[in-house]
Design an enzyme around this catalytic site. Structure first.
Site: not given
Ligand code: UDP
Length: 374
Positions: A174, A178, A252, A283, A307, A353, A355
């Protein structure tokens, strides 16, 4: 008697209700166990600050699916918001997803894209394998140990309450990586934005039809009194529906802590990730940044939302898509095959999962099937 019964008013249920009521002109009852519509996409206005926030975490609408984009635009306009994420590691802010700026800052270098590509090859060399069975192996093979340890390992541990060695590699996919300075989180998607008047307004419009009857605060089980003429469409978790007869699916979950501050701007952006273990939250959201076009953006008040990951299976967010859970989910799915006039879908029922755009797309496809069979 109703023609259709839909359980759950998230995108899957609400889009199907709208299509069935508008196109097929059939009667639909939508029930939801919560006191509001919209599932986890529900947005609300914080009364004290006047700031709209996403009650179940920041949702950015993004899609490259023209059918979904055309469909959703019938119910809302979008603002010009482009999602950008930052990550705070050891008191410094870095760009996320990992890009050239992140790499250069962490390693204190000034690499150009070509040099960065050679550099990444060097630092990932010892982690290359034929097959990546888990999250950690996959991540290290792409970004090496230092970037992984700074931004990914502990965030993932906090988020999933599991060592990343025991998580599927697919979760790592996911995250884009870059070798340029592009900070646009959804660079690959054609359209993105935040609904101008919030997500809740979309759901109100989807469900605003004389053929749709909405009942909130109503739980569903298999003994439910209302039996529709054609079909029951269930969008909740399958294990709950079947009284956990084969066992519980793991999920989760998240918890949110709101704080109001008398300042104009707390963090300068809508989301900052906190990968370090010294913070229990993963976050901080600052929702006013999702709507820079609104007048409340300029006031000396802001709302921030921490969060926290949680294990609360009663508020399922993320499926733990490992082998054990996938097999258990398959068992439930197979069992439900014998049910007549019954179907299911959406993120919870599919244990997927998704979107938002994927959910809408799945609902539109399901509608085509329903239309053919009616
Ligand atoms: N992840 C991470 N560090 C970050 C952001 C994401 O390790 O700063 C990993 C983490 O395992 C997370 C996964 O990437 O569950 C997917 O992140 P995403 O932001 O896509 O999750 P969502 O926004 O769906 O909660």
């Amino acid at each position: 008697m109703t023609d259709f019964l839909i359980i759950g008013s998230g995108f899957y249920g609400s889009v199907l209700a709208e299509r069935i009521a508008n196109v097929l002109k059939k009667k639909v009852i939508v029930i939801d166990q919560r006191s509001h519509i919209g599932g986890n996409c529900f947005t609300d206005i914080d009364k004290k600050t006047g700031i709209e926030y996403h009650v179940y975490g920041t949702h950015i609408f993004h899609t490259s699916n023209v059918k979904v984009w055309d469909y959703i635009n019938q119910f809302t306009d979008f603002n010009n918001y482009r999602h950008q994420v930052l990550s705070r590691h050891k008191r410094k802010i870095y760009q996320m997803p990992i890009n050239l700026e992140t790499i250069n800052s962490l390693f204190k270098k000034n690499l150009n894209p070509k040099e960065a590509s050679i550099f990444l090859k060097k630092i990932t060399k010892t982690f290359q394998k034929k097959d990546y069975k888990n999250f950690e192996d996959k991540a290290k093979s792409q970004i090496g140990n230092k970037l992984y340890s700074a931004f990914i390992k502990n965030y993932t541990k906090k988020q999933w309450n599991k060592d990343p060695k025991y998580l599927p590699s697919s979760i790592f996919n996911r995250l884009p990586i870059r070798l340029n300075y592009n900070e646009d989180y959804y660079e690959q998607t054609q359209w993105q934005g935040i609904p101008k008047y919030g997500y809740t307004e979309i759901f109100k419009k989807l469900l605003n039809n004389k053929n749709i009857k909405l009942i909130l605060n109503k739980k569903y089980d298999l003994n439910f009194k209302i039996k529709p003429k054609y079909l029951t469409i269930y969008t909740g978790p399958l294990d709950r529906l079947l009284n956990y007869k084969f066992g519980k699916l793991d999920w989760r979950s998240l918890k949110f802590k709101k704080k109001r501050l008398d300042i104009n701007d707390f963090q300068g952006t809508s989301v900052i990730n906190y990968p370090d273990l010294s913070y229990k939250f993963t976050r901080i959201h600052e929702p006013k940044h999702l709507h820079p076009e609104r007048s409340v953006f300029k006031t000396n008040k802001t709302l921030i939302i921490e969060e926290y990951p949680s294990n609360n299976v009663n508020e399922p967010y993320y499926p733990i898509n490992d082998k054990k859970n996938r097999e258990l989910h398959r068992k439930y799915k197979n069992y439900l095959k014998s049910f007549t006039k019954f179907t299911f879908g959406g993120r919870l029922a599919d244990y997927a999962y998704y979107d938002m755009d994927m959910t809408i797309s799945a609902a539109l496809k399901k509608f085509e099937q329903i239309k053919k069979n009616i």
